[in-house]
Design a protein around this motif. Structure first.
Motif, PDB file in Angstrom:
ATOM      1  N   MET A  15       0.827  -1.210   0.000  1.00 32.05           N
ATOM      2  CA  MET A  15       0.000   0.000   0.000  1.00 32.05           C
ATOM      3  C   MET A  15       0.864   1.264   0.000  1.00 32.05           C
ATOM      4  SD  MET A  15      -3.125  -0.892  -0.295  1.00 32.05           S
ATOM      5  CE  MET A  15      -3.971   0.658   0.085  1.00 32.05           C
ATOM      6  N   THR A  16       2.033   1.212   0.634  1.00 33.30           N
ATOM      7  CA  THR A  16       2.950   2.357   0.633  1.00 33.30           C
ATOM      8  C   THR A  16       3.421   2.673  -0.787  1.00 33.30           C
ATOM      9  OG1 THR A  16       3.735   1.886   2.880  1.00 33.30           O
ATOM     10  CG2 THR A  16       5.167   3.227   1.478  1.00 33.30           C
ATOM     11  N   HIS A  17       3.854   1.631  -1.498  1.00 34.68           N
ATOM     12  CA  HIS A  17       4.347   1.850  -2.866  1.00 34.68           C
ATOM     13  C   HIS A  17       3.210   2.272  -3.809  1.00 34.68           C
ATOM     14  CE1 HIS A  17       8.470   0.775  -2.214  1.00 34.68           C
ATOM     15  NE2 HIS A  17       8.133  -0.363  -1.645  1.00 34.68           N
ATOM     16  N   LEU A  18       2.025   1.761  -3.581  1.00 38.92           N
ATOM     17  CA  LEU A  18       0.895   2.154  -4.434  1.00 38.92           C
ATOM     18  C   LEU A  18       0.545   3.628  -4.254  1.00 38.92           C
ATOM     19  CD1 LEU A  18      -1.468  -0.967  -4.161  1.00 38.92           C
ATOM     20  CD2 LEU A  18      -0.234  -0.184  -6.190  1.00 38.92           C
ATOM     21  N   ILE A  19       0.464   4.073  -3.002  1.00 40.88           N
ATOM     22  CA  ILE A  19       0.083   5.474  -2.764  1.00 40.88           C
ATOM     23  C   ILE A  19       1.209   6.414  -3.190  1.00 40.88           C
ATOM     24  CG2 ILE A  19       0.911   5.825  -0.389  1.00 40.88           C
ATOM     25  CD1 ILE A  19      -2.580   6.802  -1.729  1.00 40.88           C
ATOM     26  N   ALA A  20       2.439   5.925  -3.194  1.00 40.84           N
ATOM     27  CA  ALA A  20       3.575   6.743  -3.634  1.00 40.84           C
ATOM     28  C   ALA A  20       3.714   6.761  -5.149  1.00 40.84           C
ATOM     29  CB  ALA A  20       4.875   6.217  -2.999  1.00 40.84           C
ATOM     30  N   MET A  30       2.251  -8.564 -10.211  1.00 41.26           N
ATOM     31  CA  MET A  30       3.494  -7.845 -10.528  1.00 41.26           C
ATOM     32  C   MET A  30       3.800  -6.794  -9.466  1.00 41.26           C
ATOM     33  SD  MET A  30       3.195  -7.101 -14.611  1.00 41.26           S
ATOM     34  CE  MET A  30       2.090  -8.119 -15.586  1.00 41.26           C
ATOM     35  N   VAL A  31       2.766  -6.105  -8.995  1.00 36.14           N
ATOM     36  CA  VAL A  31       2.937  -5.094  -7.949  1.00 36.14           C
ATOM     37  C   VAL A  31       3.522  -5.730  -6.689  1.00 36.14           C
ATOM     38  CG1 VAL A  31       1.693  -3.572  -6.354  1.00 36.14           C
ATOM     39  CG2 VAL A  31       1.141  -3.529  -8.804  1.00 36.14           C
ATOM     40  N   ILE A  32       3.020  -6.890  -6.318  1.00 33.48           N
ATOM     41  CA  ILE A  32       3.520  -7.584  -5.123  1.00 33.48           C
ATOM     42  C   ILE A  32       4.971  -7.998  -5.316  1.00 33.48           C
ATOM     43  CG2 ILE A  32       3.229  -9.654  -3.700  1.00 33.48           C
ATOM     44  CD1 ILE A  32       0.184  -9.408  -4.266  1.00 33.48           C
ATOM     45  N   GLU A  43       7.205  -6.587  -7.262  1.00 39.60           N
ATOM     46  CA  GLU A  43       8.040  -5.387  -7.252  1.00 39.60           C
ATOM     47  C   GLU A  43       8.187  -4.845  -5.833  1.00 39.60           C
ATOM     48  OE1 GLU A  43      10.179  -2.151  -9.360  1.00 39.60           O
ATOM     49  OE2 GLU A  43      10.121  -4.327  -9.110  1.00 39.60           O
ATOM     50  N   THR A  44       7.160  -4.995  -5.006  1.00 40.23           N
ATOM     51  CA  THR A  44       7.259  -4.603  -3.597  1.00 40.23           C
ATOM     52  C   THR A  44       8.297  -5.454  -2.888  1.00 40.23           C
ATOM     53  OG1 THR A  44       4.954  -3.874  -3.526  1.00 40.23           O
ATOM     54  CG2 THR A  44       5.992  -4.393  -1.421  1.00 40.23           C
ATOM     55  N   PHE A  45       8.248  -6.768  -3.092  1.00 44.82           N
ATOM     56  CA  PHE A  45       9.245  -7.659  -2.500  1.00 44.82           C
ATOM     57  C   PHE A  45      10.654  -7.307  -2.978  1.00 44.82           C
ATOM     58  CE2 PHE A  45       5.932 -11.224  -1.908  1.00 44.82           C
ATOM     59  CZ  PHE A  45       5.798 -10.939  -0.563  1.00 44.82           C
ATOM     60  N   ARG A  46      10.769  -6.913  -4.246  1.00 46.14           N
ATOM     61  CA  ARG A  46      12.092  -6.590  -4.778  1.00 46.14           C
ATOM     62  C   ARG A  46      12.658  -5.332  -4.137  1.00 46.14           C
ATOM     63  NH1 ARG A  46      14.812  -3.306  -7.750  1.00 46.14           N
ATOM     64  NH2 ARG A  46      13.004  -1.984  -8.172  1.00 46.14           N
ATOM     65  N   LEU A  47      11.855  -4.277  -4.110  1.00 47.63           N
ATOM     66  CA  LEU A  47      12.356  -2.977  -3.663  1.00 47.63           C
ATOM     67  C   LEU A  47      12.463  -2.880  -2.141  1.00 47.63           C
ATOM     68  CD1 LEU A  47      13.346  -0.397  -4.987  1.00 47.63           C
ATOM     69  CD2 LEU A  47      11.043   0.541  -4.773  1.00 47.63           C
ATOM     70  N   THR A  48      11.559  -3.522  -1.430  1.00 45.49           N
ATOM     71  CA  THR A  48      11.599  -3.488   0.041  1.00 45.49           C
ATOM     72  C   THR A  48      11.449  -4.908   0.591  1.00 45.49           C
ATOM     73  OG1 THR A  48       9.252  -2.810  -0.126  1.00 45.49           O
ATOM     74  CG2 THR A  48      10.832  -1.132   0.505  1.00 45.49           C
ATOM     75  N   PRO A  49      12.491  -5.731   0.460  1.00 41.75           N
ATOM     76  CA  PRO A  49      12.410  -7.102   0.979  1.00 41.75           C
ATOM     77  C   PRO A  49      12.180  -7.109   2.485  1.00 41.75           C
ATOM     78  CG  PRO A  49      14.681  -6.539   0.445  1.00 41.75           C
ATOM     79  CD  PRO A  49      13.826  -5.429  -0.087  1.00 41.75           C
ATOM     80  N   LEU A  50      11.286  -7.967   2.943  1.00 44.94           N
ATOM     81  CA  LEU A  50      10.952  -8.017   4.364  1.00 44.94           C
ATOM     82  C   LEU A  50      12.155  -8.377   5.216  1.00 44.94           C
ATOM     83  CD1 LEU A  50       7.515  -9.857   4.279  1.00 44.94           C
ATOM     84  CD2 LEU A  50       7.937  -7.427   4.560  1.00 44.94           C
ATOM     85  N   VAL A  51      12.957  -9.331   4.746  1.00 42.88           N
ATOM     86  CA  VAL A  51      14.145  -9.776   5.480  1.00 42.88           C
ATOM     87  C   VAL A  51      15.367  -9.445   4.615  1.00 42.88           C
ATOM     88  CG1 VAL A  51      15.262 -11.709   6.648  1.00 42.88           C
ATOM     89  CG2 VAL A  51      12.763 -11.638   6.465  1.00 42.88           C
ATOM     90  N   ILE A  79       8.729  -0.217 -10.558  1.00 41.39           N
ATOM     91  CA  ILE A  79       8.185  -0.460 -11.901  1.00 41.39           C
ATOM     92  C   ILE A  79       7.664  -1.900 -11.986  1.00 41.39           C
ATOM     93  CG2 ILE A  79       8.633  -0.337 -14.388  1.00 41.39           C
ATOM     94  CD1 ILE A  79      11.136   1.342 -13.712  1.00 41.39           C
ATOM     95  N   PRO A  80       6.413  -2.144 -11.640  1.00 44.57           N
ATOM     96  CA  PRO A  80       5.874  -3.512 -11.698  1.00 44.57           C
ATOM     97  C   PRO A  80       5.958  -4.131 -13.090  1.00 44.57           C
ATOM     98  CG  PRO A  80       4.414  -2.079 -10.459  1.00 44.57           C
ATOM     99  CD  PRO A  80       5.429  -1.191 -11.100  1.00 44.57           C
TER     100      PRO A  80
END
Length: 498
Positions: free
Chosen positions: A312-317, A352-354, A356-364, A410-411
């Protein structure tokens, strides 16, 4: 007396010779390159508050496999898909054990869990048990009604906030949603109104901070424990352990006293304790049960919640991406009120959005440290036995040789791409790979998919007045799982589908 001194002198010369020979042999090893070290502390001063970022910058200078020294501990850091593949696949057996770490050992009842336990027969049997009994597609499916009920309740709360034009702290709400589901499927009780509701978020995030810390006790033996007492890390760990242990004891006692509580995860683990479900030669004790519950509670709540927060952070940004994702969801779902988890299969752009989220801000961003079980070679370099191995997922996901414009969200980069996040593609490894890969992906992602589809279908989202997309803070806090540093507060807007 003279004879005693002579013997002492001979012994000293003998031992000194051994050390000199040993040092020469060590020096002859072809170790990976790395920065200069300070006496005693080694490279600890170069880690900073976000070690994954610091290691990434160092790797740009010293290479994809880099040597560091943390106090008395020799470490190598793998930072590219090629070196990571050697660690997690080619040399997985020799690299999949864990070093002894004081605070994870305390929180996991002396390493009786899955995450921090060394590679052993016990670990293999429990890993097999969790995959077969807890994380199969059938088991995940059996809890679907719980996820749907909790997400429906969550949507009702968002509707109320929208009707009042009131902002929602999505960090907290996602944590509570995940916590409610894990408490029901894992522990057989409802989070809302329970004693645990007050403390669960602090305890879970505190656990991730403690186990993800670069504690002095890991690198400086006796003096390290003293340092950790001064910094407060030791007392923080003890406070978290006591709170978690009390919660586990109460949950297990509830099951033992009420036979009607069945088919949740505690029920399964108690059957294993009694031998009703076999584990080969392994016999689970109460400490084993609580250690496994710790993994389920922390990974189940925190990982899902942080994933949803970052999406949701990346989507709103990125308003363009948000608009495109919502258009797809609303076209596929249309006027269907009953949204189900399986709907994600038709939502290619959201997937794709998910990714790209994992790529740019990996949880671990830094996987739990591994330990070489014997002398081996990686990338042509010598890795001595007992060396700690860090896998820097943050660096892999930002590798400019793999990803064009790696800092941009970029998803579409995943369009017509077979790259997935399930451990087979070493360019994208949010859950790791190999024997130590997270076994609960299916359970966590089922919740992520269902929640995101509902939020994008039923609501529009806006920032506080005066804020623009470029004002959204993307900084993370450091821990084993990295949460968003500044809470994400958005205002939901009712749509015709709400």
């Amino acid at each position: 007396m003279i004879l005693w001194y002579w013997y002492s002198f001979v012994a000293f010369v003998f031992l000194s010779s051994i050390l000199i020979v040993k040092n020469k042999r060590t020096n002859k090893k072809n170790l990976p390159p790395g920065p200069r070290r300070l006496p005693i502390i080694g490279n600890l001063h170069q880690l900073g508050s976000k070690p994954h970022r610091s290691m990434f910058k160092l790797s740009e200078k010293y290479g994809p496999l880099m040597s560091l020294k943390f106090g008395s501990v020799s470490t190598v850091v793998a930072s590219t898909p090629e070196t990571v593949k050697e660690v997690l696949k080619t040399r997985d057996v020799e690299c999949c054990s864990r070093p002894y770490m004081t605070y994870p050992a305390r929180l996991t009842y002396n390493l009786k869990d899955l995450g921090f336990s060394p590679y052993s027969k016990y670990w293999r049997e429990v890993r097999k048990m969790t995959v077969v009994e807890l994380y199969t597609a059938k088991r995940v499916k059996s809890f679907q009604h719980i996820r749907e009920e909790e997400v429906a309740s969550f949507v009702d709360f968002i509707k109320q906030s929208a009707s009042l034009e009131k902002s929602v702290n999505l960090n907290k709400k996602f944590m509570k949603l995940s916590g409610s589901i894990i408490c029901r499927i894992g522990f057989g009780f409802i989070l809302k109104g329970s004693k645990f509701e007050i403390t669960y978020e602090e305890v879970i995030q505190g656990t991730m901070e403690v186990v993800g810390s670069f504690a002095a006790a890991y690198y400086f033996l006796i003096i390290g424990r003293i340092i950790d007492r001064i910094t407060g890390l030791h007392s923080r760990c003890e406070k978290i352990f006591k709170a978690m242990d009390t919660f586990f004891e109460q949950s297990i006692k509830r099951h033992l006293e009420d036979e009607s509580i069945k088919n949740d995860i505690i029920d399964l683990l108690l059957k294993m304790e009694r031998g009703e479900i076999g584990l080969g030669e392994i016999q689970l004790t109460r400490s084993h049960t609580k250690a496994i519950l710790l993994n389920i509670l922390n990974a189940g709540i925190d990982s899902s919640a942080q994933t949803m927060t970052w999406v949701m952070t990346h989507l709103i940004a990125n308003p363009r991406v948000l608009k495109k994702a919502q258009a797809e969801v609303r076209e596929v779902i249309k006027n269907k009120d009953d949204i189900v988890e399986e709907d994600i299969e038709r939502l290619e752009y959201l997937k794709m959005v998910i990714k790209e989220t994992f790529r740019l801000t990996p949880l671990v961003p830094l996987l739990i440290p591994r330990e070489a079980s014997k002398d081996l070679k990686i990338g042509g370099y010598d890795i001595p036995k007992k060396t700690w191995i860090h896998v820097n997922i943050w660096a892999v996901h930002r590798n400019p040789n793999v990803w064009k414009d790696p800092e941009a969200f970029i998803p579409e980069r995943f369009m017509d791409s077979s790259i997935d996040y399930r451990g087979l593609n070493f360019e994208l490894l949010p859950f790791g790979s190999g024997r130590r890969m997270c076994p609960g992906i299916g359970m966590g992602m089922a919740l992520v998919h269902l929640t995101l589809i509902n939020l994008l279908y039923r609501f529009d989202w806006k920032l506080h007045e005066g804020m623009e997309a470029e004002d959204v803070d993307l900084e993370e806090s450091y821990g084993l799982v990295c949460p968003k540093k500044v809470p994400l507060e958005l205002i939901p807007v009712l749509t015709q589908w709400t």
